[in-house]
Design an enzyme around this catalytic site. Structure first.
Site, short mmCIF file in Angstrom:
data_model
loop_
_atom_site.label_atom_id
_atom_site.label_comp_id
_atom_site.label_asym_id
_atom_site.label_seq_id
_atom_site.Cartn_x
_atom_site.Cartn_y
_atom_site.Cartn_z
CG HIS A 120 7.70 -9.35 3.62
ND1 HIS A 120 6.95 -9.63 2.53
CD2 HIS A 120 6.52 -8.62 4.28
CE1 HIS A 120 6.06 -8.61 2.06
NE2 HIS A 120 6.13 -7.99 3.24
CG HIS B 9 8.44 -1.01 0.30
ND1 HIS B 9 8.18 -2.31 0.40
CD2 HIS B 9 7.48 -1.27 1.76
CE1 HIS B 9 7.52 -3.08 0.45
NE2 HIS B 9 6.53 -2.25 1.44
#
Length: 617
Positions: free
Chosen positions: A202, A156
């Site tokens: 991110h 992830h």
């Protein structure tokens, strides 16, 4: 661990350790010699020539005083491996190779005159974890089934070096994950500051970006460094159509023939890992414009929702049905976050779309009904850990049924800012193939992930148990919540441990004395199988001998993990960490085995290992 000022010394002549206290007192501890346990000695005597069993009898003392004069040659070692260890199929030639390797390591000068193992050699052989490992070290499962039949080692936010909010983005974590055997790499794609190139970061955080091209080249160079089976790149796409076309161009040029994509728009069945050796495949949602041209209903729904990323926490705490949950999840396309609707040329849209092998579907209605109706295509859906918990509470069998043909990916909830992880077993017991973990989130949950994917030779693909793939006459499937009768009992005997003296300073665990080790064992699986055991504490000894056996009744051994942790008892502070490992129960090899231990980050310790025995009844 003691905090006072201290010194220590090792006295080789007297075979002892000296610990000084406050520069005034000297404590001397004798070094205990590591000797074979009774079970090891009995096994040797049973099979060795001159021993007291099938191979003969052991009589008198050997020249080195170990109490046995027997010798185990290739035929005797072959019999031991077959009868005692359950290693059927070992040939005499292979047994001789093992003997030669043990002699090479232990008797460099006299190796040409030795052709068999004495008791000490045999004892050392059992302690070599590369020659006598606890699980099968090579790929042994059927790799020709569709991808949906396997648990897949999944990362992830694979580019993050630390926490989810402010750490650096880099290709280095991607490389490390691939070297460990991770097969699913996630990249979040965003336009750079000028809107002319693609960064990986991110989104909506303070993480520093890394250029996409660096990540793609790293994947190309390291994808198959630890496993030949396919690497899946999951893209969280926040790009304009022009940049999507640029991604397609990059991927095609960098990966070349390694990049696999089907000729048709969608797959009727996923290909197998064996058919995709040394191939890279892409999984993401098709471009928004392409989907809207094929399905106007999607555009109408998208106009009524705000852009979202899968890492956001759920907007409602209501318990949703599986149908509505997966429909909402699937229709909130990540590909249009922070982007304006732009006209894309007709040649750009298919170029990006055709590279997508694993599509995220967009059902027109309830997912449960859609899965019954659509039998000519397969896809991937994503759920957060919270959504999975709620779904499994109300529709557990629907999840199992869906994962028999399709892929289900589970990702950490958005509030795990420190890159921690969740419990993976709930996903695995429901057949979810992609349990996405933060590989930098060290801790017990990640140890379980490491343990699961030590199975099948560490290739990153573990075949799901058959019961997760079966359907009954009335379409019934495995119910993880149903308590089942005990299927088998695992007996674990912990003999002893060794190696800490080589890997740690002599005052690492205790300032004034040798360590006080004990071992904890946990079964982690379906709720009925979860258990924990603990050995006694062996005081003041670098070579603890516990010689204790424990029993673990198992209802679903196929999904059980044996987690082992060694601790050093501390009266005044938290017990010190002495090593850990996690092993899939279904892969355990019966007999006496050497079990290597790992540090908190999952890196193998150089010398520390346990001698254990596993028996299934």
């Amino acid at each position: 661990m003691g905090k006072e000022k201290k010194t220590e010394s090792y006295n080789n002549d007297s075979g002892s350790y000296n610990y000084k206290m406050f520069k005034c007192f000297n404590r001397k501890f004798k070094i205990n010699e590591v000797t074979p346990t009774d079970d090891v000695r009995d096994a040797f005597c049973q099979f060795a020539v001159g021993g007291g069993g099938g191979g003969g009898s052991v009589d008198g003392d050997s020249s080195d005083g170990d109490g046995s004069s027997g010798v185990m040659g290739a035929e005797q070692l072959c019999s031991f491996l077959d009868d005692h260890q359950g290693d059927t199929g070992t040939t005499v030639a292979e047994a001789q190779q093992l003997i030669d390797e043990v002699i090479r390591r232990r008797h460099h000068v006299t190796r040409f005159t030795r052709h068999g193992l004495d008791l000490d050699d045999f004892f050392n052989f059992l302690f070599y974890d590369d020659l006598n490992p606890p699980i099968t070290p090579h790929v042994h499962q059927d790799m020709t089934a569709p991808l949906s039949h396997y648990f897949i080692y999944t990362g992830h936010n694979s580019y993050l070096t630390g926490n989810q909010l402010s750490s650096d983005c880099s290709e280095v974590p991607v490389i490390k994950a691939l070297q460990r055997g991770v097969r699913v790499i996630e990249l979040d794609l965003w336009p750079n500051s000028t809107g002319t190139d693609i960064n990986v970061l991110h989104g909506r955080t303070l993480t520093t970006p890394v250029p996409l091209i660096k990540c793609l080249k790293s994947i190309r160079d390291y994808a198959f460094s630890s496993s030949p089976y396919p690497v899946i790149i999951t893209l969280e796409d926040h790009l304009t159509s022009d940049l999507q076309a640029k991604v397609a161009e990059m991927a095609t040029q960098i990966f070349g023939q390694m990049l696999y994509y089907p000729e048709s728009d969608s797959l009727e069945e996923f290909p197998s890992p064996a058919s995709l050796l040394h191939r890279i495949i892409i999984s993401t949602k098709p471009p928004k414009e392409y989907l809207e041209s094929r399905n106007p209903i999607v555009k109408q729904k998208d106009n009524n929702v705000s852009p979202s990323s899968e890492d956001e926490t759920p907007r409602t705490e209501e318990v949703q049905t599986l149908e509505s949950m997966l429909f909402d999840q699937d229709c909130e396309s990540k590909s249009d976050s922070d982007q304006e609707d732009e006209e894309a040329s007709e040649d750009q849209k298919p170029a990006y779309k055709r590279l997508i092998t694993i599509h995220a579907g967009k059902p027109k209605g309830a997912v449960k009904e859609e899965m019954k109706a659509v039998v000519d295509k397969v896809r991937r859906l994503s759920l957060s850990e919270q959504e999975l918990d709620r779904t499994c509470s109300s529709n557990s069998q629907d999840v199992v049924r869906f994962t028999q043909r399709n892929l289900l990916r589970i990702y950490p909830k958005g509030t795990r800012f420190n890159s921690s992880n969740y419990k993976p077993l709930i996903g695995w017991t429901h057949g979810a193939q992609m349990i996405a973990f933060n590989m930098q989130g060290y801790g017990k949950s990640l140890w379980l992930m490491h343990g699961m994917f030590r199975a099948n030779g560490g290739c990153g693909y573990v075949k799901k148990p058959n019961f997760l793939m079966k359907k009954g006459f009335r379409d019934e499937v495995f119910d993880p919540r149903k308590k089942l009768p005990v299927k088998e009992t695992l007996k674990v005997k912990v003999y002893m441990g060794d190696g800490w003296r080589m890997d740690f300073s002599h005052t690492h665990f205790d300032a004034y004395s040798p360590p006080d080790f004990y071992t904890k064992m946990f079964i982690v699986g379906v709720p009925a199988d979860n258990a924990k055991k603990k050995t006694k504490i062996i005081e003041d000894n670098w070579y603890p001998i516990w010689d204790e056996e424990f029993s673990f009744p198992l209802t679903v051994p196929e999904l059980a993990l044996l987690r082992i942790e060694v601790r050093e008892y501390d009266m005044s502070e938290k017990d010190d960490f002495g090593g850990q490992t996690c092993l899939p129960v279904s892969e355990l090899r019966p007999g006496i085995r050497s079990v290597p231990l790992y540090d908190k980050k999952g890196e193998k310790m150089k010398s520390v290992r346990l001698l254990m025995r596993f028996i299934f009844e």
